[in-house]
Scaffold this motif. Structure first.
Motif, short mmCIF file in Angstrom:
data_model
loop_
_atom_site.label_atom_id
_atom_site.label_comp_id
_atom_site.label_asym_id
_atom_site.label_seq_id
_atom_site.Cartn_x
_atom_site.Cartn_y
_atom_site.Cartn_z
N GLY A 134 4.04 4.15 -12.18
CA GLY A 134 2.93 3.21 -12.04
C GLY A 134 3.32 1.99 -11.23
N ALA A 135 4.55 1.52 -11.43
CA ALA A 135 5.04 0.37 -10.67
C ALA A 135 5.18 0.72 -9.19
N LEU A 136 5.71 1.90 -8.91
CA LEU A 136 5.84 2.34 -7.51
C LEU A 136 4.48 2.41 -6.83
N ARG A 137 3.51 3.00 -7.53
CA ARG A 137 2.16 3.14 -6.97
C ARG A 137 1.51 1.78 -6.76
N SER A 138 1.63 0.89 -7.75
CA SER A 138 1.03 -0.44 -7.66
C SER A 138 1.62 -1.25 -6.51
N MET A 139 2.94 -1.23 -6.38
CA MET A 139 3.58 -1.98 -5.31
C MET A 139 3.21 -1.44 -3.94
N TYR A 140 3.19 -0.12 -3.83
CA TYR A 140 2.86 0.49 -2.54
C TYR A 140 1.42 0.17 -2.13
N GLU A 141 0.49 0.23 -3.10
CA GLU A 141 -0.94 0.02 -2.78
C GLU A 141 -1.26 -1.45 -2.52
N THR A 142 -0.62 -2.38 -3.25
CA THR A 142 -0.99 -3.80 -3.13
C THR A 142 -0.11 -4.59 -2.16
N GLU A 143 1.14 -4.15 -1.99
CA GLU A 143 2.06 -4.93 -1.16
C GLU A 143 2.64 -4.16 0.02
N GLY A 144 2.45 -2.85 0.02
CA GLY A 144 2.98 -2.05 1.12
C GLY A 144 4.41 -1.60 0.86
N ILE A 145 4.87 -0.70 1.71
CA ILE A 145 6.19 -0.09 1.50
C ILE A 145 7.33 -1.10 1.66
N ARG A 146 7.09 -2.18 2.42
CA ARG A 146 8.15 -3.17 2.63
C ARG A 146 8.59 -3.83 1.33
N ALA A 147 7.65 -3.96 0.38
CA ALA A 147 7.98 -4.58 -0.91
C ALA A 147 9.02 -3.77 -1.67
N LEU A 148 8.99 -2.43 -1.46
CA LEU A 148 9.95 -1.57 -2.16
C LEU A 148 11.37 -1.75 -1.61
N PHE A 149 11.48 -2.35 -0.44
CA PHE A 149 12.80 -2.59 0.15
C PHE A 149 13.08 -4.08 0.32
N SER A 150 12.38 -4.90 -0.47
CA SER A 150 12.60 -6.34 -0.41
C SER A 150 14.00 -6.66 -0.95
N GLY A 151 14.62 -7.64 -0.34
CA GLY A 151 15.96 -8.03 -0.78
C GLY A 151 17.06 -7.11 -0.29
N LEU A 152 16.76 -6.29 0.75
CA LEU A 152 17.77 -5.34 1.25
C LEU A 152 19.04 -6.06 1.71
N THR A 153 18.85 -7.12 2.51
CA THR A 153 20.01 -7.84 3.03
C THR A 153 20.85 -8.44 1.91
N ALA A 154 20.17 -9.12 0.96
CA ALA A 154 20.89 -9.74 -0.16
C ALA A 154 21.54 -8.69 -1.05
N THR A 155 20.88 -7.54 -1.22
CA THR A 155 21.45 -6.47 -2.04
C THR A 155 22.74 -5.94 -1.41
N LEU A 156 22.70 -5.71 -0.09
CA LEU A 156 23.91 -5.23 0.59
C LEU A 156 25.01 -6.28 0.58
N LEU A 157 24.62 -7.56 0.74
CA LEU A 157 25.61 -8.64 0.70
C LEU A 157 26.22 -8.80 -0.69
N ARG A 158 25.50 -8.34 -1.71
CA ARG A 158 26.03 -8.37 -3.08
C ARG A 158 26.83 -7.12 -3.40
N ASP A 159 26.21 -5.95 -3.18
CA ASP A 159 26.79 -4.70 -3.67
C ASP A 159 27.99 -4.20 -2.86
N ALA A 160 27.88 -4.27 -1.52
CA ALA A 160 28.99 -3.76 -0.70
C ALA A 160 30.28 -4.58 -0.91
N PRO A 161 30.21 -5.93 -0.86
CA PRO A 161 31.43 -6.69 -1.15
C PRO A 161 31.92 -6.50 -2.58
N PHE A 162 30.99 -6.44 -3.55
CA PHE A 162 31.41 -6.25 -4.95
C PHE A 162 32.24 -4.98 -5.07
N SER A 163 31.70 -3.89 -4.56
CA SER A 163 32.39 -2.61 -4.70
C SER A 163 33.69 -2.59 -3.90
#
Length: 273
Positions: A134-163
């Motif tokens: 339901g969350a996937l459907r709601s986000m896709y319909e109201t905010e578009g597919i970009r919302a599902l990949f929001s924070g990509l840069t910050a996520t990579l800056l967090r996860d890649a260095p952490f690991s």
């Protein structure tokens, strides 16, 4: 290919155990990063139990499972495949261990990012999604597919260095110990101890990126990466370390447990992790 699949299965199982156990710390971390600056960790714990209910501490565990079970499997299978391809005859040095860990985490992080966004929103308390689909459907319909990949840069800056940092400290700590200490029956305890040390180091270094990621994913229409940084800095440098204690506890213990379970399972299958 078969060995990579075994690594995936071992990683997925280790991710299941650690996700269920440490989900409350992740929820508290997310609330700390999105609430008023003067709210403390124990205040959030008590407030969630009082105003919601005890099991609300596990809010967001469904997307956490959807994200972590395949995500940890993807991470460990990618890690195993890269290590077998590039370091079959020798152990990676410190710099190579950083690249190995960062590369594996980047693949897993990008693959599972939509579920990371949903997990963060579930935990924030600002959204009332009924289910992950339901969350996937709601986000896709109201905010578009970009919302599902929001924070990509910050996520990579967090996860890649952490690991990367984690794998470096973990492998170097294990290598520094005598062979008789790292062999059975002490192996699980040694692996866990090395994992705790590595996790603390990696968590502290990557905490600012985690705060930025949370702000972007909770309010994607209001925040770019630069905008989130400016917004957080309004509270001073301390704003970038909001939620550091529960995150460090969770990431450290979760990673230590995941690696310990993974290495034990791989050893039982006769594979070198």
């Amino acid at each position: 290919m078969l060995n990579a699949l075994k690594a995936f299965m071992c990683g997925s199982l280790s991710g299941t155990c650690s996700t269920l156990l440490f989900q409350p710390l992740d929820l508290v971390k997310t609330r700390l990063q999105t609430l008023a600056p003067k709210v403390g960790m124990f205040s959030v714990f008590i407030n969630v139990i009082k105003t919601e209910k005890f099991f609300s501490l596990w809010k967001g565990v469904s997307p956490s499972f959807v994200r972590c079970i395949p995500g940890v499997g993807i991470y460990f299978s990618t890690f195993y495949s890269l290590k077998q391809h590039f370091f079959l005859d020798r152990a990676p040095n410190a710099g190579e261990a950083v690249l190995l860990g960062a590369g594996a985490r980047a693949v897993a992080g990008v693959s599972m990012l939509p579920f990371t966004v949903i997990k963060t929103r579930f935990e924030s308390g600002f959204y009332s999604y009924a289910s992950v689909p339901g969350a996937l459907r709601s986000m896709y319909e109201t905010e578009g597919i970009r919302a599902l990949f929001s924070g990509l840069t910050a996520t990579l800056l967090r996860d890649a260095p952490f690991s990367g940092i984690y794998v470096m400290f973990y492998s170097q700590a294990k290598r520094a110990l005598p062979q008789e200490v790292t062999s059975a029956p002490y192996a699980p305890l040694v692996n866990f101890s090395c994992g705790v040390i590595a996790g603390v180091m990696a968590s502290v270094v990557t905490q600012p990126a985690d705060v930025v990621k949370t702000h972007i994913q909770v309010r994607p229409s209001h925040c770019s990466t630069a905008g989130a940084v400016r917004r957080i800095y309004m509270h001073g440098m301390a704003g970038f370390f909001r939620g550091a204690v529960p995150r460090s506890l969770r990431r450290t213990l979760m990673a230590a447990m995941a690696w310990t379970v993974y290495e034990q399972l791989m050893a039982r299958m006769g594979l070198k992790s």
